[in-house]
Enzyme design. Structure first.
Site, short mmCIF file in Angstrom:
data_model
loop_
_atom_site.label_atom_id
_atom_site.label_comp_id
_atom_site.label_asym_id
_atom_site.label_seq_id
_atom_site.Cartn_x
_atom_site.Cartn_y
_atom_site.Cartn_z
N PHE A 112 10.26 -5.73 1.70
CA PHE A 112 10.35 -4.48 0.95
C PHE A 112 9.97 -3.25 1.76
CE2 PHE A 112 5.75 -4.62 0.18
CZ PHE A 112 5.43 -3.28 0.08
N LYS A 113 9.28 -3.47 2.88
CA LYS A 113 8.87 -2.34 3.72
C LYS A 113 10.07 -1.51 4.19
CE LYS A 113 4.47 -3.77 3.88
NZ LYS A 113 4.39 -5.09 3.25
N ASP A 114 11.24 -2.13 4.28
CA ASP A 114 12.44 -1.38 4.70
C ASP A 114 12.77 -0.25 3.73
OD1 ASP A 114 13.07 -2.85 7.02
OD2 ASP A 114 14.12 -4.38 5.84
#
Ligand SMILES: *Cc1c(COP(=O)(O)O)cnc(C)c1O
Length: 497
Positions: A112-114
């Site tokens: 999810f960091k993207d």
């Protein structure tokens, strides 16, 4: 909109200044002083937009020194269909038993960091321009595994920036390590630390507040910035997907306008769940935030024990390494907001955390938080059981972090009888944590196979994401391991880049 430090609100800065600098000079985190609220017309407009449009609109409410054209352009580039495997950037997948999983891992590094780190480089370089900053921004990142690769991918060869990632030597999955150590780009460095994530994060925070290091960098035309969720530019883009999920559920008729939802988030640094909390301040109808932890359950205790935070405890390496954290940085922002922006109190509490490793809230202050939050934790065996049950009953393949959230939510529902529709953040591709997922499904690992992607593909008939498949056979570029005390010297590596 103005931003102030959680530890000293006397000096307000612009969003560009907050993003360019990452953390306040007093060690506090930048926070907006008020929250924009969404009107009925706003919700109507959001409903008709695609993800890029929704992200640009939400960001525009917070980053008021950016133009709508800029943000639209950044969102179009960051969430381009070819980067996120299609037009549906953050799809909501509904299971037969009524849970809604918000999949946030369709970006280039499969976590999810993207969602934030694909857009942060655009926001950060524009911020540097806006505040007239000519120095090169040196971005220091401490990672429990996923932020590192996502930040490297986002910032590789971005002009005007250099990036250094520190990860705990034995605290990330083999896939995460391979992803980081094979990163290309002229402006990137990766260093493993002998220690855990908290050691890496504390060391980075020390560098940030060290005047001598800052001055030395300044002489060489460099300044420090951050791509961790202490940076407001990391957090702001994460608000958008909770609002987007609500719009999607409305469009599918799963909820009606104004219906409340619960949101359950697998939590480490408290960034992702705090973004959801901010969405509520904007008007998203949320009943409860359910904070899910693994065996490192410092946050569960905080919520269950009336707001006592105590990091003096054993640290465990678990199957969900991105949540192996004992100092959850973004809790500081919650304390600031829930105390009516009491900067003196937050400074005191954080000082206590630094010296004694613990602090306790007053009953009055905790009551403001307790109304919004519930919490729970589970161990690796329960995580594995949940992965297996999800696969067998729902044909849903979950990674270890997502499985922690599903398990904690199920426990919550059984305990409270709360049947409010739930959105559970699905934070990583199961193929990022192949070993644990294969073992949970009862499969056997292939000897001498670093990635184990083929094994999981065979076992499930699902296809590994292309960016992970492309790692097979790549040779690592970085292999440096240092003691945490030696972290200051590693700045020299970055200077040389
Ligand atoms: C970073 C991460 C988390 C924890 O998110 P926080 O914002 O640090 O609370 C959970 N799951 C995955 C897969 C992650 O990469």
């Amino acid at each position: 909109m103005e931003y102030v430090s959680t530890r000293d609100k006397s000096r307000a800065v612009s969003s560009a200044y907050a993003i360019a600098n990452g953390i306040a000079p007093d060690g506090g985190l930048y926070c907006p002083t008020e929250f924009p609220s969404l009107s009925a017309e706003d919700w109507h407009a959001l409903a008709k937009m695609d993800y890029k449009g929704r992200a640009a609109m939400i960001l525009g409410r917070f980053l008021t020194d950016f133009s709508a054209e800029e943000l639209t352009d950044f969102a179009a580039k960051a969430y381009a269909d070819e980067k996120f495997g299609g037009a549906n950037t953050a799809p909501v997948v509904s299971l037969a038993d009524g849970k809604h999983l918000l999949e946030l891992w369709h970006g280039p590094t499969c976590a999810f960091k993207d969602m934030a780190l694909q857009i942060l480089p655009h926001l950060l370089t524009a911020s540097l321009r806006k505040i007239g900053e000519k120095r090169t921004a040196c971005i220091l990142v401490a990672t429990s595994g996923d932020t590192g690769k996502a930040a490297l991918d986002g910032f590789a060869d971005v002009p005007g920036t250099k990036i250094m990632v520190y990860y705990p030597e034995n605290g990330v999955s083999p896939m995460q390590k391979l992803q980081m150590n094979t990163q290309t780009g002229e402006n990137v460095e990766v260093v493993a630390i002998r220690g855990n994530f908290d050691d890496a994060q504390s060391a980075v925070k020390q560098i940030f507040t060290d005047a001598a290091t800052r001055e030395a960098l300044d002489r060489d035309g460099m300044m420090l910035s951050s791509a961790n969720s202490i940076n407001w530019g990391r957090l702001a883009p994460q608000i958008a997907y909770y609002i987007s999920a609500y719009c999607d559920l409305l469009a599918e008729g799963k909820i009606a306008h104004g219906d409340q939802i619960n949101i359950c988030v697998p939590t480490g640094n408290f960034g992702n769940i705090l973004a959801a909390y901010i969405a509520k301040q904007m008007g998203l109808p949320v009943n409860k935030f359910i904070c899910a932890s693994n065996r490192n359950n410092v946050l569960t205790d905080f919520f269950k024990k009336g707001g006592s935070y105590d990091k003096n405890r054993a640290f465990y390496t678990t199957a969900s390494p991105s949540m192996d954290i004992l100092i959850s940085s973004n809790l500081e922002r919650l304390l600031f907001l829930a105390s009516g922006q009491n900067d003196k109190l937050v400074a005191e509490l954080m000082d206590k955390l630094g010296t004694e490793g613990r602090y306790a809230l007053t009953a009055e202050m905790f009551s403001g938080i307790a109304a919004d939050f519930d919490a729970g934790c589970c161990d690796d065996a329960e995580t594995a059981e949940t992965i297996r049950a999800l696969w067998e009953k729902e044909h849903y393949l979950a990674d270890t972090h997502t499985a922690v959230a599903v398990r904690v939510y199920e426990d919550y529902r059984a305990r409270t009888g709360d049947e409010t529709p739930v959105v559970i953040a699905s934070t990583a591709s199961p193929f990022k944590f192949c070993r644990s997922v294969i073992e949970a499904l009862g499969g056997s690992l292939e000897r001498d196979d670093v990635t184990q992607l083929g094994v999981l593909e065979q076992l499930t008939g699902e296809k590994a994401p292309a960016p992970l498949a492309a790692l097979a056979g790549k040779t690592p570029r970085f292999d440096r391991v240092v003691d945490k005390e030696a972290i200051f010297q590693t700045i020299e590596l970055l200077k040389a880049r």
